[in-house]
Design a protein around this motif. Structure first.
Motif, PDB file in Angstrom:
ATOM      1  N   ALA A 149      -3.983  -0.069  -4.151  1.00 60.50           N
ATOM      2  CA  ALA A 149      -3.934  -0.362  -2.720  1.00 60.50           C
ATOM      3  C   ALA A 149      -4.795  -1.585  -2.406  1.00 60.50           C
ATOM      4  CB  ALA A 149      -4.423   0.838  -1.924  1.00 60.50           C
ATOM      5  N   GLU A 170      -7.383  -2.895   3.819  1.00 60.37           N
ATOM      6  CA  GLU A 170      -6.657  -2.959   5.086  1.00 60.37           C
ATOM      7  C   GLU A 170      -7.052  -4.170   5.924  1.00 60.37           C
ATOM      8  OE1 GLU A 170      -4.094  -1.135   6.183  1.00 60.37           O
ATOM      9  OE2 GLU A 170      -4.147  -0.167   4.227  1.00 60.37           O
ATOM     10  N   ASN A 179       0.824  -1.210   0.000  1.00 63.89           N
ATOM     11  CA  ASN A 179       0.000   0.000   0.000  1.00 63.89           C
ATOM     12  C   ASN A 179       0.855   1.254   0.000  1.00 63.89           C
ATOM     13  OD1 ASN A 179      -2.327  -1.488  -0.099  1.00 63.89           O
ATOM     14  ND2 ASN A 179      -2.743  -1.366   2.091  1.00 63.89           N
TER      15      ASN A 179
END
Length: 158
Positions: free
Chosen positions: A99, A102, A80
């Motif tokens: 990206a 998360e 990322n």
């Protein structure tokens, strides 16, 4: 002195008590009894060792899973960071890196149940037909005969 019946009774009781005491001593001191106790102790020791080993294996895999999760998160962070930097530092603002989310993917519920199928190259053939791995599979027989006839009839050019 003593009556013979009293002496005989005392001798008989002494004999019974002596036999019982002898049987008890023989049972306690016999090698088979000692072997059985030694085997029981050995089995208990092996069971404790097996349980300790299983606990160690469980701890190992638990620790390995934690370390792999940490490593995955670290790789995600690095990826990322590179994606963000590439997007910011390229002149046109478009980066080939994107990206990653998360949080880890989480599957809820039961896994999808997909029916198992045979691979297509081993698909069952029609009765009398050629299987998918046959060298003539998919070739029309008439077309093959036509090409063979043309090859035979063609002049050799000598």
């Amino acid at each position: 002195m003593y009556e013979t019946s009293t002496v005989a009774l005392i001798a008989f009781v002494a004999l019974i008590v002596g036999l019982a005491a002898g049987a008890w001593l023989i049972n306690k001191l016999s090698p088979s009894q000692q072997n059985r106790k030694a085997l029981e102790k050995h089995i208990q020791k092996l069971q404790r060792q097996q349980q300790d080993y299983q606990d160690q294996v469980n701890q190992h895999f638990s620790k390995t899973a934690d370390l792999l999760n940490q490593m995955t998160e670290s790789y995600r962070d690095v990826h990322n960071h590179l994606a963000k930097s590439a997007s910011e530092l390229t002149s046109h603002g478009i980066s080939p890196l994107q990206a990653l989310p998360e949080d880890r993917p989480f599957i809820q519920g039961e896994p999808l149940k997909v029916a198992a199928e045979q691979p297509l190259d081993y698909a069952p053939r029609k009765p009398g037909g050629k299987g998918a791995l046959d060298e003539d599979y998919g070739l029309d027989k008439a077309e093959k005969e036509k090409k063979e006839a043309e090859r035979v009839a063609a002049p050799t050019g000598l």
